[in-house]
Design a protein around this motif. Structure first.
Motif: not given
Length: 268
Positions: A242-268
């Motif tokens: 639905n136009g939202k971006i999601f990422t996940r480390k693996d099958e057991t990890s938390e799903v992270i929603s990313v809505s801005s460029a500032k949030a990209v660097n918080r992915i770790n």
């Protein structure tokens, strides 16, 4: 005893012209000295008068300067108040602009809610993109007819900056109903292992076929940034819904929603 008619003063009276001249000379010298002293006193008085004038001038100058400083301080206070007010207005305007941009982006993305992009299909002269869409839908297990399609066409060709070659332009399709679009999009995993040749949309072509949501340009750029970050961290999953971006480390990890460029660097 002096007689009653004698002089009262005891000052000796000069008896000769020489003595008179001598006394007159002494008197003149005394008068001359007095005159010089009077001149010195007058000079000192003049200097004191000039000094008094200078002091008065300096005092008036500094008083005017003090008034000017006071006025400048008042102006500075007023300017700061005006600046603070303008800064507050600017902050409100920036917030309203940001909200308007977000609303506009949401509207643009919402207008694409019935769209998908199909990548990896080779382009041929005289092709019927509606027929290709029907075949791709069948490949993922969804039966549709051309009447389910509002419009379809190739996107403009673009150059791959890394490989310095033109990529095959994707096919964008807008469905009449969102439910049809969702059925195909959520079944896109069924395309794994299938080639254009296998679904009869490309002779001897072994490209991978994949389906994406039709994202707005800002969201496509953000998706690229998130994907680069995912690769750096060696995370496994990235997708959109639905136009939202999601990422996940693996099958057991938390799903992270990313809505801005500032949030990209918080992915770790």
């Amino acid at each position: 005893m002096a007689d009653a008619g004698g002089p009262l003063s005891s000052t000796p009276v000069p008896s000769t012209d020489k003595e008179i001249k001598s006394q007159l000379s002494e008197i003149m010298e005394t008068l001359a000295l007095l005159g010089k002293q009077i001149e010195k006193i007058s000079s000192v008085e003049n200097r004191l008068s000039d000094l008094q004038k200078s002091v008065t001038y300096v005092s008036e100058y500094f008083e005017n300067f003090r008034k000017e400083i006071k006025e400048i301080q008042l102006d500075t206070v007023q300017l700061k108040a005006n600046n603070d007010r303008l800064q507050d207005q600017l902050t409100v305007t920036q917030r309203e602009l940001s909200n308007t941009q977000e609303e506009l982006h949401d509207l643009q993305q919402y207008s694409r809610r019935n769209n998908i992009e199909i990548h990896g299909i080779p382009q041929r002269n005289g092709e019927d993109t509606n027929d290709i869409v029907v075949r791709v839908a069948a490949a993922v297990g969804v039966d549709i007819t051309p009447s389910d399609i509002d419009i379809s066409h190739r996107l403009p060709s673009r150059q791959n900056q890394t490989q310095q070659r033109h990529q095959t332009p994707a096919i964008i399709v807008k469905f009449v109903r969102r439910s049809v679009r969702n059925s195909i999009y959520y079944a896109r995993k069924n395309l794994r292992g299938q080639t254009p040749n296998q679904i009869r949309v490309g002779d001897n072509n072994t490209n991978n076929i994949y389906i994406n949501e039709n994202l707005t340009p800002p969201m496509k750029r953000l998706f690229h940034q998130v994907n680069e970050r995912r690769k750096q961290l060696k995370w496994r999953f990235i997708w959109t819904s639905n136009g939202k971006i999601f990422t996940r480390k693996d099958e057991t990890s938390e799903v992270i929603s990313v809505s801005s460029a500032k949030a990209v660097n918080r992915i770790n």
